[in-house]
Design an enzyme around this catalytic site. Structure first.
Site, PDB file in Angstrom:
ATOM      1  CG  ASP A  67      -0.193  -0.411   2.602  1.00 29.13           C
ATOM      2  OD1 ASP A  67       1.045  -0.460   2.626  1.00 29.13           O
ATOM      3  OD2 ASP A  67      -1.065  -0.661   3.509  1.00 29.13           O
ATOM      4  CG  ASN A 136      -9.333  -1.407  11.702  1.00 32.32           C
ATOM      5  OD1 ASN A 136      -8.400  -1.840  11.351  1.00 32.32           O
ATOM      6  ND2 ASN A 136      -9.629  -0.444  11.163  1.00 32.32           N
ATOM      7  CG  HIS A 138      -6.205  -1.887   8.621  1.00 35.57           C
ATOM      8  ND1 HIS A 138      -6.337  -0.855   9.359  1.00 35.57           N
ATOM      9  CD2 HIS A 138      -4.729  -1.955   8.652  1.00 35.57           C
ATOM     10  CE1 HIS A 138      -4.996  -0.341   9.670  1.00 35.57           C
ATOM     11  NE2 HIS A 138      -4.083  -1.025   9.144  1.00 35.57           N
ATOM     12  CD  GLU A 143      -9.012   1.198   7.637  1.00 36.86           C
ATOM     13  OE1 GLU A 143      -9.195   0.056   8.431  1.00 36.86           O
ATOM     14  OE2 GLU A 143      -8.319   2.091   7.663  1.00 36.86           O
TER      15      GLU A 143
HETATM   16  C1  GLP Z   1      -0.695   0.317   8.670  1.00 30.90           C
HETATM   17  C2  GLP Z   1      -0.211  -0.398   7.330  1.00 30.90           C
HETATM   18  C3  GLP Z   1      -0.554  -1.871   7.512  1.00 30.90           C
HETATM   19  C4  GLP Z   1       0.128  -2.327   8.899  1.00 30.90           C
HETATM   20  C5  GLP Z   1      -0.547  -1.591  10.172  1.00 30.90           C
HETATM   21  C6  GLP Z   1      -0.055  -1.869  11.195  1.00 30.90           C
HETATM   22  O1  GLP Z   1      -1.850   1.159   8.690  1.00 30.90           O
HETATM   23  N1  GLP Z   1      -1.222   0.052   6.285  1.00 30.90           N
HETATM   24  O2  GLP Z   1       0.144  -2.596   6.276  1.00 30.90           O
HETATM   25  O3  GLP Z   1       0.103  -3.698   8.871  1.00 30.90           O
HETATM   26  O4  GLP Z   1      -0.904  -0.575   9.786  1.00 30.90           O
HETATM   27  O5  GLP Z   1       0.982  -1.260  11.597  1.00 30.90           O
HETATM   28  P1  GLP Z   1       2.092  -1.316  12.600  1.00 30.90           P
HETATM   29  O6  GLP Z   1       2.856  -2.418  12.326  1.00 30.90           O
HETATM   30  O7  GLP Z   1       2.567  -0.243  12.758  1.00 30.90           O
HETATM   31  O8  GLP Z   1       1.111  -1.673  14.077  1.00 30.90           O
END
Ligand code: GLP
Length: 242
Positions: A67, A136, A138, A143
């Site tokens: 992403d 949540n 995702h 989402e």
């Molecule tokens: C972000 C990314 C995800 C990631 C998630 C968790 O929004 N788009 O790909 O897995 O949040 O992030 P973190 O590893 O910093 O908790």
């Protein structure tokens, strides 16, 4: 599903990096699906170490990131392209033109989504997709929703996601409202999925995702249907599993 729980962050990172490296060792032209966020930083550190120690070379490999934010340039410190350069690409021998991150600055974002899916298909699909998880449920930026999109698409970020990601920006206002993300279909087509989760704050969503009902309310729960899912957890993240 293969769930492995680790009592130290170093061991977890080592396992994640070891798995990614072993795929490239076996298949030098492997196609790696990569992720950003706080979770994979230590895995990338270990991967760079393995490269520096001569265990693995990425010169034949290619990569596709999950992403990218919309409206943020690749040179912006919070862009996912910038993150990937800093944490991985600048330190290994992967060919820059074989690293792919969606272009959040594309004039025609819909065309960019199609182009991205075509590029993945042309590369021969992903040999492995590394994934983190949002609070949540995702994955990528898919989402919770009544329906999930299959291919790469534009998403409106949930408030919870914007708040969670605000820690990287000066103010919450600066957190982009939209992103481009691979869809659930693109992710599920990967030959192997590697979900990595760390921390007590993710324990509840890990339980829902891995042992709860399969529902679009928790996009990560769909991973349960993948034939080759490997989950790496620290003890805190795994503490609510039954
Ligand atoms: C972000 C990314 C995800 C990631 C998630 C968790 O929004 N788009 O790909 O897995 O949040 O992030 P973190 O590893 O910093 O908790």
């Amino acid at each position: 599903m293969n769930i492995l729980t680790f009592n130290s962050e170093d061991k977890l990172n080592e396992a994640g990096a070891g798995l990614l490296a072993s795929i490239v060792q076996k298949k030098p032209d492997a196609v790696l699906g990569l992720a950003t966020g706080g979770t994979p930083v230590g895995i990338y550190e270990q991967l760079v170490k393995k490269y520096n120690d001569g265990f693995v070379s990425f010169k034949g490999a290619s990569s596709f990131n999950l992403d990218e934010y919309v409206g943020i340039a690749p040179t912006h410190e919070q862009s996912y392209r910038y993150y990937m350069q800093q944490h991985l690409f600048n330190h290994i021998d992967i060919k820059p033109e074989r690293t792919h991150v969606p272009n959040g600055m594309a004039e025609d974002l819909q065309a960019e989504c199609l182009r991205y899916d075509e590029a993945i298909a042309e590369a021969g699909q992903l040999d492995i997709q590394l994934l983190g998880i949002g609070h949540n449920g995702h994955i990528g930026f898919n989402e919770p929703a009544e329906e999930l999109s299959s291919g790469t698409h534009i998403v409106e970020l949930a408030e919870k996601t914007r708040q969670a990601n605000a820690r990287y920006f000066a103010t919450e206002e600066e957190v982009p409202r939209q992103a481009i993300t691979m869809g659930i279909g693109s992710i599920m087509k990967a030959k192997m999925l590697l979900l990595v989760v760390k921390g007590e704050d993710k324990a509840e969503i890990v339980q829902r995702a891995l042992q709860g009902p399969i529902t679009t309310d928790c996009p990560a729960s769909l991973l349960q249907t993948h034939p080759n899912l490997v989950v790496l957890l620290d003890e805190a993240a795994g503490s609510k599993l039954q």
